[in-house]
Design a protein around this motif. Structure first.
Motif, PDB file in Angstrom:
ATOM      1  N   ILE A  16     -61.453 -35.536 -25.923  1.00 38.80           N
ATOM      2  CA  ILE A  16     -60.948 -36.456 -26.870  1.00 38.80           C
ATOM      3  C   ILE A  16     -61.863 -37.921 -27.048  1.00 38.80           C
ATOM      4  N   HIS A  17     -62.180 -38.278 -26.112  1.00 38.19           N
ATOM      5  CA  HIS A  17     -62.884 -39.442 -25.881  1.00 38.19           C
ATOM      6  C   HIS A  17     -64.471 -39.463 -25.895  1.00 38.19           C
ATOM      7  N   GLN A  18     -64.889 -37.987 -25.750  1.00 39.92           N
ATOM      8  CA  GLN A  18     -66.359 -38.035 -25.824  1.00 39.92           C
ATOM      9  C   GLN A  18     -67.251 -38.812 -24.946  1.00 39.92           C
ATOM     10  N   THR A  19     -66.652 -38.812 -23.688  1.00 38.25           N
ATOM     11  CA  THR A  19     -67.247 -39.613 -22.577  1.00 38.25           C
ATOM     12  C   THR A  19     -68.467 -39.192 -22.268  1.00 38.25           C
ATOM     13  N   SER A  20     -69.429 -40.173 -21.622  1.00 34.96           N
ATOM     14  CA  SER A  20     -70.565 -39.656 -20.739  1.00 34.96           C
ATOM     15  C   SER A  20     -70.044 -39.436 -19.672  1.00 34.96           C
ATOM     16  N   ALA A  21     -71.002 -38.464 -18.875  1.00 38.16           N
ATOM     17  CA  ALA A  21     -70.688 -38.023 -17.522  1.00 38.16           C
ATOM     18  C   ALA A  21     -69.954 -39.050 -16.479  1.00 38.16           C
ATOM     19  N   VAL A  22     -70.653 -40.147 -16.333  1.00 38.93           N
ATOM     20  CA  VAL A  22     -70.069 -41.087 -15.410  1.00 38.93           C
ATOM     21  C   VAL A  22     -68.778 -41.718 -15.727  1.00 38.93           C
ATOM     22  N   VAL A  23     -68.664 -41.776 -16.992  1.00 43.68           N
ATOM     23  CA  VAL A  23     -67.295 -42.473 -17.846  1.00 43.68           C
ATOM     24  C   VAL A  23     -66.316 -41.324 -17.795  1.00 43.68           C
ATOM     25  N   THR A  24     -66.772 -40.026 -17.785  1.00 45.04           N
ATOM     26  CA  THR A  24     -65.559 -38.868 -17.407  1.00 45.04           C
ATOM     27  C   THR A  24     -65.042 -39.076 -16.051  1.00 45.04           C
ATOM     28  N   ALA A  25     -65.852 -39.156 -15.142  1.00 41.06           N
ATOM     29  CA  ALA A  25     -65.659 -39.201 -13.796  1.00 41.06           C
ATOM     30  C   ALA A  25     -64.745 -40.316 -13.302  1.00 41.06           C
ATOM     31  N   ALA A  26     -65.173 -41.385 -13.928  1.00 38.47           N
ATOM     32  CA  ALA A  26     -64.290 -42.889 -13.906  1.00 38.47           C
ATOM     33  C   ALA A  26     -62.875 -42.623 -14.318  1.00 38.47           C
ATOM     34  N   LEU A  27     -62.932 -42.354 -15.780  1.00 38.91           N
ATOM     35  CA  LEU A  27     -61.529 -41.887 -16.434  1.00 38.91           C
ATOM     36  C   LEU A  27     -60.734 -40.662 -15.599  1.00 38.91           C
ATOM     37  N   GLY A  28     -61.446 -39.711 -15.352  1.00 43.50           N
ATOM     38  CA  GLY A  28     -60.890 -38.586 -14.837  1.00 43.50           C
ATOM     39  C   GLY A  28     -60.098 -38.976 -13.383  1.00 43.50           C
ATOM     40  N   ARG A  29     -60.858 -39.489 -12.461  1.00 41.71           N
ATOM     41  CA  ARG A  29     -60.365 -40.106 -11.112  1.00 41.71           C
ATOM     42  C   ARG A  29     -59.160 -40.947 -11.359  1.00 41.71           C
ATOM     43  N   LEU A  30     -59.176 -41.832 -12.455  1.00 45.63           N
ATOM     44  CA  LEU A  30     -58.142 -42.929 -12.704  1.00 45.63           C
ATOM     45  C   LEU A  30     -56.977 -41.901 -13.138  1.00 45.63           C
ATOM     46  N   LEU A  31     -57.135 -40.985 -14.061  1.00 50.82           N
ATOM     47  CA  LEU A  31     -55.984 -40.274 -14.607  1.00 50.82           C
ATOM     48  C   LEU A  31     -55.183 -39.558 -13.489  1.00 50.82           C
ATOM     49  N   THR A  32     -56.071 -38.941 -12.583  1.00 50.29           N
ATOM     50  CA  THR A  32     -55.604 -38.120 -11.262  1.00 50.29           C
ATOM     51  C   THR A  32     -54.733 -38.871 -10.406  1.00 50.29           C
ATOM     52  N   ALA A  33     -55.271 -40.280 -10.346  1.00 51.20           N
ATOM     53  CA  ALA A  33     -54.376 -41.072  -9.339  1.00 51.20           C
ATOM     54  C   ALA A  33     -53.087 -41.330 -10.183  1.00 51.20           C
ATOM     55  N   ALA A  34     -53.207 -41.684 -11.432  1.00 51.90           N
ATOM     56  CA  ALA A  34     -51.982 -42.207 -11.967  1.00 51.90           C
ATOM     57  C   ALA A  34     -50.906 -40.889 -12.079  1.00 51.90           C
ATOM     58  N   SER A  35     -51.472 -39.754 -12.401  1.00 47.24           N
ATOM     59  CA  SER A  35     -50.572 -38.554 -12.310  1.00 47.24           C
ATOM     60  C   SER A  35     -49.938 -38.426 -10.948  1.00 47.24           C
ATOM     61  N   LEU A  36     -50.619 -38.501  -9.858  1.00 44.85           N
ATOM     62  CA  LEU A  36     -50.025 -38.600  -8.212  1.00 44.85           C
ATOM     63  C   LEU A  36     -49.259 -39.698  -8.175  1.00 44.85           C
ATOM     64  N   MET A  37     -49.381 -40.856  -8.741  1.00 41.65           N
ATOM     65  CA  MET A  37     -48.497 -41.999  -8.358  1.00 41.65           C
ATOM     66  C   MET A  37     -47.250 -42.069  -9.383  1.00 41.65           C
ATOM     67  N   GLY A  38     -47.399 -41.372 -10.581  1.00 37.41           N
ATOM     68  CA  GLY A  38     -46.401 -41.518 -11.481  1.00 37.41           C
ATOM     69  C   GLY A  38     -45.080 -40.442 -11.218  1.00 37.41           C
ATOM     70  N   VAL A  39     -45.735 -39.194 -10.651  1.00 38.35           N
ATOM     71  CA  VAL A  39     -44.848 -37.944 -10.500  1.00 38.35           C
ATOM     72  C   VAL A  39     -43.549 -38.192  -9.887  1.00 38.35           C
ATOM     73  N   SER A  40     -43.514 -39.223  -9.080  1.00 39.84           N
ATOM     74  CA  SER A  40     -42.232 -39.270  -8.047  1.00 39.84           C
ATOM     75  C   SER A  40     -41.247 -40.266  -8.776  1.00 39.84           C
ATOM     76  N   PHE A  41     -41.563 -40.781  -9.976  1.00 36.37           N
ATOM     77  CA  PHE A  41     -40.666 -41.578 -10.492  1.00 36.37           C
ATOM     78  C   PHE A  41     -39.294 -41.186 -10.729  1.00 36.37           C
ATOM     79  N   LYS A  42     -37.980 -41.964 -10.798  1.00 41.17           N
ATOM     80  CA  LYS A  42     -36.766 -41.318 -10.921  1.00 41.17           C
ATOM     81  C   LYS A  42     -36.355 -41.378 -12.339  1.00 41.17           C
ATOM     82  N   GLY A  43     -36.447 -42.261 -13.004  1.00 43.76           N
ATOM     83  CA  GLY A  43     -35.818 -42.489 -14.403  1.00 43.76           C
ATOM     84  C   GLY A  43     -36.657 -41.581 -15.459  1.00 43.76           C
ATOM     85  N   ASP A  44     -36.235 -40.918 -16.394  1.00 44.52           N
ATOM     86  CA  ASP A  44     -36.899 -40.158 -17.368  1.00 44.52           C
ATOM     87  C   ASP A  44     -37.739 -41.144 -18.046  1.00 44.52           C
ATOM     88  N   ASN A  45     -37.659 -42.543 -18.392  1.00 46.35           N
ATOM     89  CA  ASN A  45     -38.418 -43.295 -19.241  1.00 46.35           C
ATOM     90  C   ASN A  45     -39.369 -44.299 -18.335  1.00 46.35           C
TER      91      ASN A  45
END
Ligand code: ZN
Length: 289
Positions: free
Chosen positions: A31-60
């Motif tokens: 989607i973002h056509q990132t260079s390698a180092v930005v792919t790594a940065a964005l990818g790590r942050l997305l990975t962390a957000a997914s791990l942190m968000g998955v346990s939320f209770k409310g649907d929204n």
């Protein structure tokens, strides 16, 4: 499709969540056509957000991570819904800098080390929770660990990794977050760190075919882990025409009128996905009313 596995130690001392986020980060790069180092940065942050968000209770409910370190990538943003589906973007997708002293993509160099990691949790309360901690390394996993220690007082071990191919596509991505549970014996964190420090990198484990279940078994080795949850996760944008209209409304009546005078069609690009929304003059004027 990515997958998160959540597991808990038999004695209840600690729990972990492990993710294979390869498909998520692959999609983000496309989607973002990132260079390698930005792919790594964005990818790590997305990975962390997914791990942190998955346990939320409310649907929204949702969780937003914003890393603003003053580096050439600008701020990097990742948002998770309550099921761990994520979206994100970097302010500047293309950064070309040399590898770091370990011969690895210099994520800290791209993100910068002067600034903060912001964590916003929107759980339907009047004011969303916003916590922030200074960036300690810029490599992201340590910054997440530091956030949990300082803001939530939860001893945490976090690992995040993204492996980028020479053609800039993503070979593997994933990570884990391990946390002590209340009442854990003091030596638990030392035992965990010892086990985890001896492990190969997450990306090499995933590249060699390890599933998140196997990551959990390795990370909690010696704790007789039991798998308590499994969540399919993907890169998913939640933009709609209605949301874009609300964003336009927030510009105010005068700005909208000006916009309608200036251009026949107004195009609004979603930051998170390739969608583009078009509004003609009449539609903009209708919003201005
Ligand atoms: Zn979108």
């Amino acid at each position: 499709m990515g997958k998160i596995i959540s597991a808990i130690a038999r004695d209840g001392a600690c729990a972990c969540k492990c993710i294979d986020s390869t498909d998520i980060v692959y999609r983000a790069e496309q989607i973002h056509q990132t260079s390698a180092v930005v792919t790594a940065a964005l990818g790590r942050l997305l990975t962390a957000a997914s791990l942190m968000g998955v346990s939320f209770k409310g649907d929204n409910d949702s969780l937003t991570l914003r890393l603003s370190g003053g580096g050439p990538s600008g701020s990097v943003i990742a948002v998770s819904d309550s099921r761990g589906n994520v979206r994100g973007y970097p302010e500047n997708p293309v950064v070309e800098i040399p590898l770091n002293s370990y011969g690895k993509l210099d994520v800290a160099g791209a993100v910068g080390r002067k600034g903060s990691l912001y964590v916003m949790k929107d759980t339907g309360t009047k004011e969303p929770y916003i916590g922030h901690t200074p960036i300690v390394s810029g490599e992201i996993a340590e910054d997440i660990t530091h956030y949990y220690a300082m803001s939530e007082q939860i001893p945490t071990v976090c690992a995040l990794g993204v492996l980028v191919d020479t053609d800039l596509t993503v070979i593997s991505a994933g990570g884990f977050i391990v946390q002590l549970l209340p009442g854990a014996p003091d030596e638990t964190i030392d035992r965990l760190e010892k086990t985890i420090n001896a492990l190969p990198s997450v990306t090499s484990l995933l590249k060699d075919g390890a599933a998140p279940e196997q990551l959990a078994a390795l990370v909690l080795e010696g704790f007789e882990p039991e798998i308590v949850g499994e969540f399919p996760v993907e890169y998913r944008c939640s933009c709609t025409r209605g949301r874009v209209e609300r964003a336009l409304l927030s510009m105010g009546r005068n700005e909208l009128k000006k916009l309608a005078r200036q251009q026949r069609t107004t195009e609004v690009d979603c930051h998170f996905c390739p969608k583009e929304y078009r509004f003609n003059r009449e539609e903009i004027l209708a919003l201005a009313k």
